[in-house]
Design a protein around this motif. Structure first.
Motif, PDB file in Angstrom:
ATOM      1  N   LYS A 245      -9.992 -47.159  30.718  1.00  0.00           N
ATOM      2  CA  LYS A 245     -10.084 -47.815  29.428  1.00  0.00           C
ATOM      3  C   LYS A 245     -11.293 -48.736  29.401  1.00  0.00           C
ATOM      4  CE  LYS A 245      -7.081 -50.229  26.119  1.00  0.00           C
ATOM      5  NZ  LYS A 245      -5.731 -50.826  25.928  1.00  0.00           N
TER       6      LYS A 245
ATOM      7  N   GLU B  97     -13.781 -51.203  26.484  1.00  0.00           N
ATOM      8  CA  GLU B  97     -13.833 -51.788  25.156  1.00  0.00           C
ATOM      9  C   GLU B  97     -15.205 -52.389  24.898  1.00  0.00           C
ATOM     10  OE1 GLU B  97     -10.765 -54.569  24.312  1.00  0.00           O
ATOM     11  OE2 GLU B  97      -9.150 -53.322  25.138  1.00  0.00           O
TER      12      GLU B  97
ATOM     13  N   TRP C  79     -15.170 -51.477  19.223  1.00  0.00           N
ATOM     14  CA  TRP C  79     -14.611 -50.178  19.587  1.00  0.00           C
ATOM     15  C   TRP C  79     -13.873 -50.286  20.911  1.00  0.00           C
ATOM     16  CZ3 TRP C  79     -16.274 -48.358  24.279  1.00  0.00           C
ATOM     17  CH2 TRP C  79     -17.462 -48.900  24.782  1.00  0.00           C
ATOM     18  N   LYS C  80     -12.965 -49.339  21.132  1.00  0.00           N
ATOM     19  CA  LYS C  80     -12.273 -49.226  22.416  1.00  0.00           C
ATOM     20  C   LYS C  80     -11.866 -47.771  22.624  1.00  0.00           C
ATOM     21  CE  LYS C  80      -7.964 -50.919  20.326  1.00  0.00           C
ATOM     22  NZ  LYS C  80      -6.896 -51.951  20.408  1.00  0.00           N
ATOM     23  N   ILE C  81     -11.913 -47.348  23.883  1.00  0.00           N
ATOM     24  CA  ILE C  81     -11.643 -45.955  24.230  1.00  0.00           C
ATOM     25  C   ILE C  81     -10.748 -45.910  25.468  1.00  0.00           C
ATOM     26  CG2 ILE C  81     -12.643 -43.754  24.975  1.00  0.00           C
ATOM     27  CD1 ILE C  81     -15.169 -44.455  23.495  1.00  0.00           C
ATOM     28  N   LYS C  82      -9.789 -45.009  25.440  1.00  0.00           N
ATOM     29  CA  LYS C  82      -8.960 -44.723  26.608  1.00  0.00           C
ATOM     30  C   LYS C  82      -9.053 -43.237  26.905  1.00  0.00           C
ATOM     31  CE  LYS C  82      -4.427 -44.440  26.418  1.00  0.00           C
ATOM     32  NZ  LYS C  82      -2.972 -44.798  26.360  1.00  0.00           N
TER      33      LYS C  82
ATOM     34  N   ILE D  13      -5.411 -39.668  25.438  1.00  0.00           N
ATOM     35  CA  ILE D  13      -6.691 -40.134  24.909  1.00  0.00           C
ATOM     36  C   ILE D  13      -6.449 -40.955  23.652  1.00  0.00           C
ATOM     37  CG2 ILE D  13      -8.904 -39.405  23.937  1.00  0.00           C
ATOM     38  CD1 ILE D  13      -8.624 -36.828  25.572  1.00  0.00           C
TER      39      ILE D  13
ATOM     40  N   ALA E 204      -8.870 -43.688  20.824  1.00  0.00           N
ATOM     41  CA  ALA E 204     -10.117 -44.370  20.506  1.00  0.00           C
ATOM     42  C   ALA E 204     -10.005 -45.027  19.140  1.00  0.00           C
ATOM     43  CB  ALA E 204     -11.294 -43.390  20.525  1.00  0.00           C
ATOM     44  N   ASP E 205     -10.549 -46.230  19.014  1.00  0.00           N
ATOM     45  CA  ASP E 205     -10.638 -46.954  17.742  1.00  0.00           C
ATOM     46  C   ASP E 205     -12.079 -47.420  17.573  1.00  0.00           C
ATOM     47  OD1 ASP E 205      -7.862 -46.805  17.237  1.00  0.00           O
ATOM     48  OD2 ASP E 205      -7.518 -48.496  18.564  1.00  0.00           O
ATOM     49  N   VAL E 206     -12.630 -47.182  16.381  1.00  0.00           N
ATOM     50  CA  VAL E 206     -13.998 -47.608  16.092  1.00  0.00           C
ATOM     51  C   VAL E 206     -14.011 -48.286  14.733  1.00  0.00           C
ATOM     52  CG1 VAL E 206     -16.395 -46.908  15.784  1.00  0.00           C
ATOM     53  CG2 VAL E 206     -14.951 -45.687  17.423  1.00  0.00           C
TER      54      VAL E 206
ATOM     55  N   TYR F 175      -9.704 -43.926  13.837  1.00  0.00           N
ATOM     56  CA  TYR F 175      -8.966 -43.842  15.095  1.00  0.00           C
ATOM     57  C   TYR F 175      -8.582 -42.396  15.392  1.00  0.00           C
ATOM     58  CZ  TYR F 175      -4.691 -43.464  12.263  1.00  0.00           C
ATOM     59  OH  TYR F 175      -3.733 -43.060  11.373  1.00  0.00           O
TER      60      TYR F 175
ATOM     61  N   LYS G 174      -6.029 -40.210  18.430  1.00  0.00           N
ATOM     62  CA  LYS G 174      -5.095 -40.306  19.544  1.00  0.00           C
ATOM     63  C   LYS G 174      -4.589 -38.915  19.888  1.00  0.00           C
ATOM     64  CE  LYS G 174      -0.800 -42.588  21.023  1.00  0.00           C
ATOM     65  NZ  LYS G 174       0.311 -43.490  20.609  1.00  0.00           N
TER      66      LYS G 174
END
Length: 290
Positions: A25, A27, A31-34, A55, A57-59, A68, A70
């Motif tokens: 993960k 950030e 934004w943040k991504i897993k 998976i 992700a939020d941008v 987003y 998922k």
């Protein structure tokens, strides 16, 4: 099952389920991504192994607006207890294999840019192996359940869905929500996704005229459901069309009163074919907060 003295003894095989979910993960400012995977194993004579993405992700694409995505998956045990939470009328003596949800993906955009207003528009796709649907069985034998719901096991289902969720709040006076989802089902080897709705609509409003009193009106509509009655095509079921009213009165930090009126439109429908819901019910009670 084994017959013994004109009765039956049912033996269910034990199995264990193991799940590992490694992920990475990261950030940024907006934004943040897993990135990861779900690795699952169900032991037993018919051991099942599966892997699915994990998976998210939020941008932030604009002020208070996010795009987003998922994608994940899950192993459903389908134990006797789990199935009773879904369908209380299900014949309990049938052992079901775990369902494997290979993919549950959703893509959407959500925003709270306007004061008090929030919306979420989304689309998704779900793939499940060994899914469980339900049919109706009417039989009459000595020492045997009669007129029960029976599981249709080992069905591969694919669900495409699109929808929107809207919410509006005005200070502390009232909240309004509206959610609609359209589902397109694809089922292998059988005609329809029995019991699954084609369209769902959920709406509600909560009003707080004074700080101690809350009144909520909730509505649910589900259309396009079918059931299996042994014919080549599924039999259409009546739409779920339910309106519920809830009122609460807070006496103090510890005690409160509530009143629930269910199905105030006196609609007659069935969640599962052959088992009609109550046309109206009411409940009054006391809340105690510790």
């Amino acid at each position: 099952p084994e017959a013994a003295s004109n009765s039956y003894v049912y033996e269910f095989k034990n199995h264990a389920e193991v799940m590992l979910s490694p992920y990475y993960k990261v950030e940024g400012d907006n934004w943040k991504i897993k990135l990861g995977a779900n690795v699952m194993l169900a032991t037993g004579d018919d051991a099942e192994f599966m892997a699915s993405p994990n998976i998210a992700a939020d941008v932030e694409v604009a002020d208070k607006t996010e795009l987003y995505v998922k994608a994940d998956g899950k192993l459903y045990s389908n134990s006797m207890y789990d199935m009773s939470q879904i369908n209380r009328y299900l014949y309990p003596m049938k052992e079901l294999a775990p369902s494997r949800n290979w993919l549950n993906a959703i893509l959407g955009i959500r925003s709270g840019v306007a004061p008090g207003f929030w919306f979420d528009v989304f689309a998704g796709y779900k793939i499940t192996s060994s899914d469980v649907l339900f049919s109706q069985v009417a039989t009459s034998k000595p020492d045997f359940f009669s007129n029960f719901s029976e599981a249709i096991p080992d069905v591969d289902t694919k669900q495409l869905f699109v929808g929107a969720n809207l919410k509006y709040s005005y200070q502390q006076l009232f909240d309004i929500n509206l959610k609609g989802v359209y589902n397109s089902w694809n089922v292998d080897d059988i005609e329809d996704a029995y019991g699954k709705p084609e369209m769902e609509l959920t709406a509600g409003i909560t009003v707080r005229p004074i700080s101690q009193v809350t009144a909520s009106l909730d509505y649910y509509l589900a259309t396009g459901r079918k059931t299996f009655l042994g014919r080549s095509e599924g039999e259409k079921m009546k739409n779920i069309n339910e309106l519920n009213l809830t009122g609460t009165y807070t006496l103090n930090d510890t005690f409160g009163l509530y009143l629930k009126l269910n199905n105030v439109l006196f609609q007659k429908y069935e969640l599962y074919y052959g088992y009609p819901m109550q046309s109206f019910s009411a409940m009054i009670g006391v809340n105690i907060n510790f």
